[in-house]
Design an enzyme around this catalytic site. Sequence first.
Site, PDB file in Angstrom:
ATOM      1  CG  HIS A  60    -101.991   8.032   8.171  1.00 37.09           C
ATOM      2  ND1 HIS A  60    -102.528   6.823   8.520  1.00 37.09           N
ATOM      3  CD2 HIS A  60    -101.123   7.784   7.167  1.00 37.09           C
ATOM      4  CE1 HIS A  60    -102.009   5.877   7.753  1.00 37.09           C
ATOM      5  NE2 HIS A  60    -101.147   6.426   6.922  1.00 37.09           N
ATOM      6  CG  ASP A  69    -103.017   8.629  12.491  1.00 37.69           C
ATOM      7  OD1 ASP A  69    -104.166   8.160  12.517  1.00 37.69           O
ATOM      8  OD2 ASP A  69    -102.087   8.167  11.785  1.00 37.69           O
ATOM      9  CD  GLU A  76     -95.249   3.472   2.456  1.00 34.05           C
ATOM     10  OE1 GLU A  76     -95.621   4.440   3.130  1.00 34.05           O
ATOM     11  OE2 GLU A  76     -95.505   2.299   2.758  1.00 34.05           O
ATOM     12  CG  ASP A 118     -99.683  -4.050   1.638  1.00 33.46           C
ATOM     13  OD1 ASP A 118     -98.791  -4.762   2.112  1.00 33.46           O
ATOM     14  OD2 ASP A 118     -99.716  -2.812   1.768  1.00 33.46           O
ATOM     15  CG  ASP A 127     -99.254  -4.146   5.791  1.00 37.99           C
ATOM     16  OD1 ASP A 127     -98.361  -4.013   4.930  1.00 37.99           O
ATOM     17  OD2 ASP A 127    -100.224  -3.381   5.871  1.00 37.99           O
TER      18      ASP A 127
HETATM   19  C1  XUL Z   1    -100.254   1.286   2.586  1.00 40.75           C
HETATM   20  C2  XUL Z   1     -99.200   1.763   3.431  1.00 40.75           C
HETATM   21  C3  XUL Z   1     -99.525   3.009   4.198  1.00 40.75           C
HETATM   22  C4  XUL Z   1     -98.382   3.951   4.303  1.00 40.75           C
HETATM   23  C5  XUL Z   1     -98.613   5.183   5.093  1.00 40.75           C
HETATM   24  O1  XUL Z   1     -99.981   0.112   1.957  1.00 40.75           O
HETATM   25  O2  XUL Z   1     -98.174   1.151   3.540  1.00 40.75           O
HETATM   26  O3  XUL Z   1     -99.945   2.654   5.470  1.00 40.75           O
HETATM   27  O4  XUL Z   1     -97.301   3.306   4.885  1.00 40.75           O
HETATM   28  O5  XUL Z   1     -99.679   5.901   4.677  1.00 40.75           O
HETATM   29 MN    MN Z   2     -96.301   1.416   4.533  1.00 35.39          MN
END
Ligand code: XUL
Ligand code: MN
Length: 344
Positions: free
Chosen positions: A49, A52, A174, A248, A250
């Site tokens: 980011h 970061d 994205e 989400d 992850d």
């Molecule tokens: C959010 C997500 C983010 C992006 C980068 O769901 O995936 O972390 O990948 O900003």
């Molecule tokens: Mn992502």
Amino acid sequence: MATPYRFTLGPWNIHPGADPFGPPVRPPVPFDDVLAAAVDLRFDGIQFHDDDAVPNLENLAPEALVREAREMRKRLDDLGLVPEFVAPRLWEHTHGIDGGYTSNCPAARTWAIERSKRAVDVALALGCSLIVMWPAREGTAVRESKNPIAASGQMLEAIDAILAAAPEVRIAIEPKPNEPVDHAFVPTIGHALALGARASDPARVGVLIETAHAILAGLDPSDEMGFALAAGKLWSVHLNDQNGLKFDQDKVFGAANLRGAFDQVRVLEAGRYADTGAFIGFDVKAQRTQRAGAATAHLATSRRIFELLVAKVRSFPERQAAECIATRDYESLERLVLEHLLAA
Ligand code: XUL
Ligand code: MN
């Protein structure tokens, strides 16, 4: 000889475990430790980011911003790491409370574009040209609160402003259908590619596909990847997993649906993704219950599963599969896939 895959992680993947219902459970990880973890895990690069790479980037003069980004570049160089992309982090800032590019407030829209141009400056000084655009709050919780026709135009305006910032800049959109918003304006790869096609320079707009985001849209991630690969637009991936339609998650790659993960690796192999030079990025979260010392195990596991699945794809009995397909014997194909996945 197949081109080796190159792997990246985001610093947010090594996080202290806060969730919407509880505070952090692990101490924050200093950036140097994130870089050391990437080296330990034999990863090739880092996803950033903008803040970061250059914390406090909004309050720095342009020369100071470039200087700090170059210092980060040196830290990466010294460790043999490369930067994969920079993503403007609009969603945590007070000006981005109602989305940036599609905010109903003109001053917030201007801020979002200016912040994105700063992200471009950071990227170029870091030595990378890929900007990832995750349109986090670009959508609505109350459908009538924004005009979707105007929002498309505003997204396009932002894309064009980023492209105009430097000729070498490329954008990977994205998409994600929801969270933090109820309905996002760019929910799928189809939307992202359609928007990119209307940009001032469509050749410089591609996509990043995250497994979980495709699943949240009710889509098959491997089909989304295939669609983007066919268009030459798959410029990054965020491999992870997701157990159905909820927040989400992850999760570790393959943790919820190993066959789905196999299919993603298979399409990446078929589309010769590694040859394009793009990275295998993971966007995985350490479980909140994980102790601090082992808060990178999810990254190691994701990579291990990816590599095991590459081997599974390469040993898949393609000739037998082709026979099943030629005779439309899909029941046998189903069994072939399942037995292959279960075989030692
Ligand atoms: C959010 C997500 C983010 C992006 C980068 O769901 O995936 O972390 O990948 O900003
Ligand atoms: Mn992502």
